[in-house]
Scaffold this motif. Structure first.
Motif, PDB file in Angstrom:
ATOM      1  N   ALA A   1       1.007  -1.159   0.037  1.00  0.00           N
ATOM      2  CA  ALA A   1       0.038   0.059  -0.041  1.00  0.00           C
ATOM      3  C   ALA A   1       0.872   1.376  -0.082  1.00  0.00           C
ATOM      4  CB  ALA A   1      -0.817   0.042   1.103  1.00  0.00           C
ATOM      5  N   PRO A   2       0.200   2.172  -0.647  1.00  0.00           N
ATOM      6  CA  PRO A   2       1.030   3.702  -0.547  1.00  0.00           C
ATOM      7  C   PRO A   2       1.377   4.347   0.707  1.00  0.00           C
ATOM      8  CG  PRO A   2      -0.901   3.713  -1.504  1.00  0.00           C
ATOM      9  CD  PRO A   2      -0.674   2.719  -1.199  1.00  0.00           C
ATOM     10  N   SER A   3       2.314   4.956   0.821  1.00  0.00           N
ATOM     11  CA  SER A   3       2.503   5.602   2.190  1.00  0.00           C
ATOM     12  C   SER A   3       1.958   7.253   2.093  1.00  0.00           C
ATOM     13  CB  SER A   3       3.979   5.810   2.493  1.00  0.00           C
ATOM     14  OG  SER A   3       4.279   6.756   3.687  1.00  0.00           O
ATOM     15  N   CYS A   4       0.726   7.160   2.871  1.00  0.00           N
ATOM     16  CA  CYS A   4      -0.073   8.366   2.954  1.00  0.00           C
ATOM     17  C   CYS A   4       0.277   9.272   4.117  1.00  0.00           C
ATOM     18  CB  CYS A   4      -1.468   7.933   3.017  1.00  0.00           C
ATOM     19  SG  CYS A   4      -2.002   7.079   1.567  1.00  0.00           S
ATOM     20  N   GLN A   5       1.602   9.842   3.927  1.00  0.00           N
ATOM     21  CA  GLN A   5       2.187  10.586   5.015  1.00  0.00           C
ATOM     22  C   GLN A   5       1.389  11.840   5.160  1.00  0.00           C
ATOM     23  OE1 GLN A   5       6.263  11.401   3.911  1.00  0.00           O
ATOM     24  NE2 GLN A   5       6.630   9.217   3.829  1.00  0.00           N
ATOM     25  N   THR A   6       1.138  12.165   6.751  1.00  0.00           N
ATOM     26  CA  THR A   6       0.505  13.360   7.071  1.00  0.00           C
ATOM     27  C   THR A   6       1.101  13.919   8.216  1.00  0.00           C
ATOM     28  OG1 THR A   6      -0.760  12.155   8.744  1.00  0.00           O
ATOM     29  CG2 THR A   6      -1.879  12.637   6.548  1.00  0.00           C
ATOM     30  N   LEU A   7       0.964  15.155   8.563  1.00  0.00           N
ATOM     31  CA  LEU A   7       1.620  15.735   9.849  1.00  0.00           C
ATOM     32  C   LEU A   7       1.354  15.046  11.306  1.00  0.00           C
ATOM     33  CD1 LEU A   7       3.230  18.402  11.084  1.00  0.00           C
ATOM     34  CD2 LEU A   7       1.052  19.370  11.271  1.00  0.00           C
ATOM     35  N   ARG A   8       2.495  14.954  11.711  1.00  0.00           N
ATOM     36  CA  ARG A   8       2.340  14.332  13.218  1.00  0.00           C
ATOM     37  C   ARG A   8       1.186  15.158  14.057  1.00  0.00           C
ATOM     38  NH1 ARG A   8       6.758  11.299  16.292  1.00  0.00           N
ATOM     39  NH2 ARG A   8       7.268  10.935  14.158  1.00  0.00           N
ATOM     40  N   LYS A   9       0.556  14.626  14.855  1.00  0.00           N
ATOM     41  CA  LYS A   9      -0.460  15.106  15.939  1.00  0.00           C
ATOM     42  C   LYS A   9       0.478  15.913  16.957  1.00  0.00           C
ATOM     43  CE  LYS A   9      -4.284  14.469  18.703  1.00  0.00           C
ATOM     44  NZ  LYS A   9      -5.430  13.547  19.036  1.00  0.00           N
ATOM     45  N   GLY A  10       0.311  17.025  17.228  1.00  0.00           N
ATOM     46  CA  GLY A  10       1.047  17.887  18.100  1.00  0.00           C
ATOM     47  C   GLY A  10       1.705  18.914  17.915  1.00  0.00           C
ATOM     48  N   VAL A  11       2.262  18.908  16.473  1.00  0.00           N
ATOM     49  CA  VAL A  11       3.254  19.894  15.934  1.00  0.00           C
ATOM     50  C   VAL A  11       2.616  21.628  15.962  1.00  0.00           C
ATOM     51  CG1 VAL A  11       4.637  20.853  14.013  1.00  0.00           C
ATOM     52  CG2 VAL A  11       4.184  18.245  14.531  1.00  0.00           C
ATOM     53  N   PHE A  12       1.170  21.602  15.523  1.00  0.00           N
ATOM     54  CA  PHE A  12       0.853  23.097  15.839  1.00  0.00           C
ATOM     55  C   PHE A  12       0.430  23.170  17.269  1.00  0.00           C
ATOM     56  CE2 PHE A  12      -0.352  22.390  11.200  1.00  0.00           C
ATOM     57  CZ  PHE A  12       0.309  23.651  10.501  1.00  0.00           C
ATOM     58  N   ALA A  13       0.194  22.410  18.097  1.00  0.00           N
ATOM     59  CA  ALA A  13      -0.167  22.344  19.457  1.00  0.00           C
ATOM     60  C   ALA A  13       0.922  22.940  19.969  1.00  0.00           C
ATOM     61  CB  ALA A  13      -0.586  20.998  20.046  1.00  0.00           C
ATOM     62  N   ALA A  14       2.226  22.458  19.760  1.00  0.00           N
ATOM     63  CA  ALA A  14       3.387  22.980  20.319  1.00  0.00           C
ATOM     64  C   ALA A  14       3.728  24.190  20.012  1.00  0.00           C
ATOM     65  CB  ALA A  14       4.578  21.850  19.861  1.00  0.00           C
ATOM     66  N   GLY A  15       3.524  24.685  18.683  1.00  0.00           N
ATOM     67  CA  GLY A  15       3.609  25.978  18.430  1.00  0.00           C
ATOM     68  C   GLY A  15       2.812  26.676  18.932  1.00  0.00           C
ATOM     69  N   ALA A  16       1.653  26.509  19.180  1.00  0.00           N
ATOM     70  CA  ALA A  16       0.415  26.915  20.142  1.00  0.00           C
ATOM     71  C   ALA A  16       0.785  27.552  21.487  1.00  0.00           C
ATOM     72  CB  ALA A  16      -0.964  26.756  19.993  1.00  0.00           C
ATOM     73  N   ALA A  17       1.528  26.319  21.986  1.00  0.00           N
ATOM     74  CA  ALA A  17       1.974  26.505  23.549  1.00  0.00           C
ATOM     75  C   ALA A  17       3.310  27.568  23.616  1.00  0.00           C
ATOM     76  CB  ALA A  17       2.664  25.270  24.243  1.00  0.00           C
ATOM     77  N   PHE A  18       4.253  27.551  22.668  1.00  0.00           N
ATOM     78  CA  PHE A  18       5.270  28.502  22.346  1.00  0.00           C
ATOM     79  C   PHE A  18       4.853  29.947  21.963  1.00  0.00           C
ATOM     80  CE2 PHE A  18       7.869  24.393  22.389  1.00  0.00           C
ATOM     81  CZ  PHE A  18       8.704  25.025  23.563  1.00  0.00           C
ATOM     82  N   ILE A  19       3.745  30.068  21.214  1.00  0.00           N
ATOM     83  CA  ILE A  19       3.325  31.282  21.056  1.00  0.00           C
ATOM     84  C   ILE A  19       2.827  31.878  22.308  1.00  0.00           C
ATOM     85  CG2 ILE A  19       1.244  32.428  20.153  1.00  0.00           C
ATOM     86  CD1 ILE A  19       1.583  30.596  17.832  1.00  0.00           C
ATOM     87  N   LEU A  20       2.115  31.216  23.236  1.00  0.00           N
ATOM     88  CA  LEU A  20       1.549  31.589  24.433  1.00  0.00           C
ATOM     89  C   LEU A  20       2.960  32.068  25.459  1.00  0.00           C
ATOM     90  CD1 LEU A  20      -0.943  31.904  26.313  1.00  0.00           C
ATOM     91  CD2 LEU A  20      -0.586  29.655  27.152  1.00  0.00           C
ATOM     92  N   PHE A  21       3.678  31.062  25.551  1.00  0.00           N
ATOM     93  CA  PHE A  21       5.111  31.461  26.268  1.00  0.00           C
ATOM     94  C   PHE A  21       5.803  32.920  25.740  1.00  0.00           C
ATOM     95  CE2 PHE A  21       5.031  26.675  27.050  1.00  0.00           C
ATOM     96  CZ  PHE A  21       4.242  26.863  28.508  1.00  0.00           C
TER      97      PHE A  21
END
Length: 185
Positions: free
Chosen positions: A130-150
């Motif tokens: 089967a083909p590799s349907c790669q997507t963004l790992r969960k939590g990358v934008f959440a980490a960005g949001a946390a660092f935006i807050l800090f």
């Protein structure tokens, strides 16, 4: 004295960036495996790509808020000197922490946006795996949001301490600059 208008403006920009980063995390792309019976191969089907725009928007709003703080404080190195003391020491430490947190937040948002926008074009025939349907790992934008807050919190404390140290500066400690010769005649 710290400009209240600048503090409010930076707070609003950081709040918008935080909201966009959270929205990007919630709406990141997902992929499913599709099948074409005519050509007898499998392929990846990706859903909406809206989170890439949310991530890029959060990136830009955070960048604008950081630019506003740095222009107002003359990036800590230009302008009139700061008076020695606790406010200047805090401003130096907060300046460094602010830049580290800002860079981490921007890297998370940029990497998340680029990775989320990447869609594989790989096809596999039924005999292949089967083909590799790669997507963004969960939590990358959440980490960005946390660092935006800090970053938002630290940058505002930095600006307040910088303003305190700048406003209390008195050249030569507030004393007379010349040698007192009044007692000699």
């Amino acid at each position: 004295m710290a400009s209240k208008l600048l503090i409010i403006t930076v707070f609003v920009f950081d709040l918008i960036a935080f909201g966009l980063a959270v929205a990007a995390e919630q709406r990141r792309s997902t992929a499913t495996l599709g099948h074409d019976p005519d050509s007898n191969y499998n392929y990846c089907v990706y859903d909406s790509d809206i989170s890439t725009g949310f991530g890029a928007g959060a990136f830009l709003f955070l960048l604008i808020s950081q630019i506003l703080i740095m222009v107002a404080s003359r990036c800590f190195c230009c302008g009139k000197p700061l008076s020695p003391g606790g406010s200047r020491a805090c401003a130096v430490v907060l300046f460094l922490i602010c830049w580290v947190l800002f860079l981490i937040a921007e890297v998370c948002l940029l990497a998340g946006s680029v990775r989320n926008a990447y869609h594989t074009k790989y096809r596999a025939y039924l005999g292949d795996r089967a083909p590799s349907c790669q997507t963004l790992r969960k939590g990358v934008f959440a980490a960005g949001a946390a660092f935006i807050l800090f970053t938002g919190i630290i940058s505002e404390f930095y600006y307040i301490n910088y303003s305190r140290a700048r406003d209390s500066f008195q050249p030569y400690g507030g004393r007379e600059t010349g040698v007192g010769m009044g007692t000699y005649k």
